[in-house]
Scaffold this active site. Structure first.
Site, PDB file in Angstrom:
ATOM      1  N   HIS A 446      54.337  24.931 -79.335  1.00  0.00           N
ATOM      2  CA  HIS A 446      55.085  23.680 -79.184  1.00  0.00           C
ATOM      3  C   HIS A 446      55.380  23.341 -77.725  1.00  0.00           C
ATOM      4  O   HIS A 446      55.927  22.263 -77.442  1.00  0.00           O
ATOM      5  CB  HIS A 446      56.402  23.752 -79.965  1.00  0.00           C
ATOM      6  CG  HIS A 446      56.826  22.439 -80.538  1.00  0.00           C
ATOM      7  ND1 HIS A 446      56.116  21.265 -80.354  1.00  0.00           N
ATOM      8  CD2 HIS A 446      57.902  22.087 -81.294  1.00  0.00           C
ATOM      9  CE1 HIS A 446      56.720  20.271 -80.976  1.00  0.00           C
ATOM     10  NE2 HIS A 446      57.815  20.735 -81.548  1.00  0.00           N
ATOM     11  N   ASP A 450      52.366  18.772 -79.516  1.00  0.00           N
ATOM     12  CA  ASP A 450      53.438  18.122 -80.281  1.00  0.00           C
ATOM     13  C   ASP A 450      53.039  18.045 -81.749  1.00  0.00           C
ATOM     14  O   ASP A 450      51.882  18.243 -82.125  1.00  0.00           O
ATOM     15  CB  ASP A 450      53.711  16.722 -79.735  1.00  0.00           C
ATOM     16  CG  ASP A 450      52.460  15.869 -79.694  1.00  0.00           C
ATOM     17  OD1 ASP A 450      52.038  15.388 -80.762  1.00  0.00           O
ATOM     18  OD2 ASP A 450      51.884  15.708 -78.593  1.00  0.00           O
TER      19      ASP A 450
END
Length: 476
Positions: A446, A450
């Protein structure tokens, strides 16, 4: 000649003493010469300590799994000495010298350390003596790594397995024409050369021409599609209750898992799951399985999943990238080296299929067959286990629908595939039909990926898998 003279001199001694005095002097001279010859033969050898060299990947110790030689055996250059197991791969150590094995420094399952003596080899002093530095830096060779050998001024490229096959059949590699990349000698080249010499008829290679299917009367009856539900059977093992705690060292692939998963926990994972309808893919695989079997390859669903992932990575290259330790640079990998998690007796291993972006589904299936056979035998080389850029884990072969896969650094994404289940679903007209459903679970880094990117990649991969014919439009 010497034996005949000794017997002749011995027979003379049984004659009368006046004849013994005539031949006694020559007999003594010959006996003295024989003793001098034996003494010189023993003193002409020198002992070389063949040390375990640096295998790479920061490995400092290995486990000796098998010895191919014993004390007193004669070895030549490139002969296999032993097989060792590191926390990453199985490696075959080969000899650098021609000589006689005088001592083995380790037993089976002992821990051998890099830079320490592995075996003692007695070499002929008249052929020269290599420096200690040369001995230490002797490079080991894994099962699939290419090795060079100087033969009459030119280099011959072949694997240790091919060299052993040539040695067992008394074939000189310099006389064999290699058909592999960079004129590398393959196993098929040795077999073809042997067939020409002996006139033997060898079985066709798995990559031979496509043979038309057999008549229906000769084909093996197909198994019924409605298979009985498989019930897990517990492994029958004797259970011994000792009443005492047991402590064992963490070694082999478990040691590698500890290191890798400890680094993986530093990555913030983002999870995404979806449901995949494999009804069309199941039908397509059933049609292609007989053709693949004719070519000698077992076709599973995984080659389709891997190829679909590669096509998706072409559209979303961020998922085929790596992030440096300081999180300052992102490296986009040109090759799609897609790893496949395998459950073996040695533990969890993740070999990868190299350059999937230029491979066909059949090429991927062939490579998977090779990796699975080597993984089951514990003979995967370092090149098979390193260099991965993306990973798929098929947990459905054991059971379960959803998972939370852990990213393998330095990769940034991984997918876990659940088992295929037959469940009712509705079509566009509201009708209930039987569908082959599989669940997929994705994990992404992450820090650079995204959720929207992961979801779009999953949808593209899903479209390829649910409609396998659509992959034809993007295949190159």
């Amino acid at each position: 000649v010497c034996i005949h003279r000794v017997r002749w001199c011995s027979s003379i001694r049984v004659i009368k003493s006046k004849y013994v005095c005539v031949f006694d002097k020559s007999a003594l001279k010959f006996s003295h010469q024989q003793r001098l010859f034996r003494t010189s033969a023993v003193s002409c050898g020198q002992i070389v300590q063949f040390k375990l060299s640096d295998i790479g990947e920061g490995i400092t110790e290995v486990t000796v799994k098998e010895w191919y030689i014993k004390e007193g055996d004669s070895v030549s250059q490139f002969d296999s000495i032993c097989e060792v197991q590191s926390d990453k791969a199985s490696v075959t150590i080969t000899s650098r010298y021609d000589g006689i094995i005088r001592k083995l420094h380790y037993s089976i399952d002992d821990i051998a350390f890099v830079g320490k003596p592995l075996v003692d080899i007695e070499i002929d002093a008249s052929k020269g003596f290599a420096s200690e530095k040369d001995v230490v830096e002797t490079p080991p060779m894994s099962h699939e790594e290419h090795t060079h050998q100087e033969i009459k001024g030119h280099k011959t490229l072949a694997t240790p397995a091919v060299r052993r096959l040539a040695m067992e059949n008394n074939i000189k590699l310099s006389e064999v024409v290699g058909t592999g990349k960079d004129n590398r000698i393959l196993k098929e080249d040795i077999l073809n050369y042997l067939a020409k010499q002996t006139g033997a008829i060898l079985p066709p290679s798995p990559k031979a021409e496509i043979v038309p299917p057999l008549p229906k009367s000769e084909t093996v009856p197909a198994t019924p599609k409605d298979k009985a539900r498989k019930i897990p059977v517990p492994v029958s093992r004797p259970i011994v209750f000792s009443g005492k705690d047991r402590t064992e060292p963490v070694t082999g692939f478990q040691k590698a898992m500890v290191k890798t998963m400890s680094a993986a926990l530093k990555i913030p994972h983002f999870g995404y799951c979806d449901e995949i309808d494999l009804t069309q893919l199941v039908q397509l695989r059933e049609e292609l399985k007989p053709l693949a079997e004719i070519r000698g390859i077992k076709l599973s669903f995984m080659p389709f999943f891997i190829k679909a992932a590669s096509l998706g990575l072409l559209q979303y290259p961020i998922l085929n990238a790596s992030l440096d330790e300081n999180c300052q640079n992102v490296t986009y990998k040109a090759s799609h080296n897609i790893g496949v998690a395998m459950d073996t007796e040695q533990g969890l291993i993740v070999p990868n299929v190299k350059n999937v972006q230029v491979c066909s589904v059949f090429d991927i299936a062939s490579e998977l067959n090779r990796l699975q056979s080597l993984g089951s035998a514990g003979q995967l080389g370092t090149s098979d286990l390193t260099g991965g850029t993306f990973t798929l884990s098929n947990i459905g072969t054991i059971g379960g629908t959803y998972a939370k896969p852990v990213i393998l650094p330095p990769e940034v994404a991984i997918g876990a595939l659940g088992k295929i289940q037959v469940v009712p679903r509705f079509n566009g007209r509201g009708e209930v039909f039987k569908a082959q459903i599989m669940n997929v679970s994705w994990s992404a880094d992450h820090r650079i990926i995204d959720g929207a990117t992961m979801a779009r990649f999953s949808n593209l991969w899903k479209s390829y898998v649910e409609n396998p014919a659509s992959m034809l439009l993007d295949l190159k």
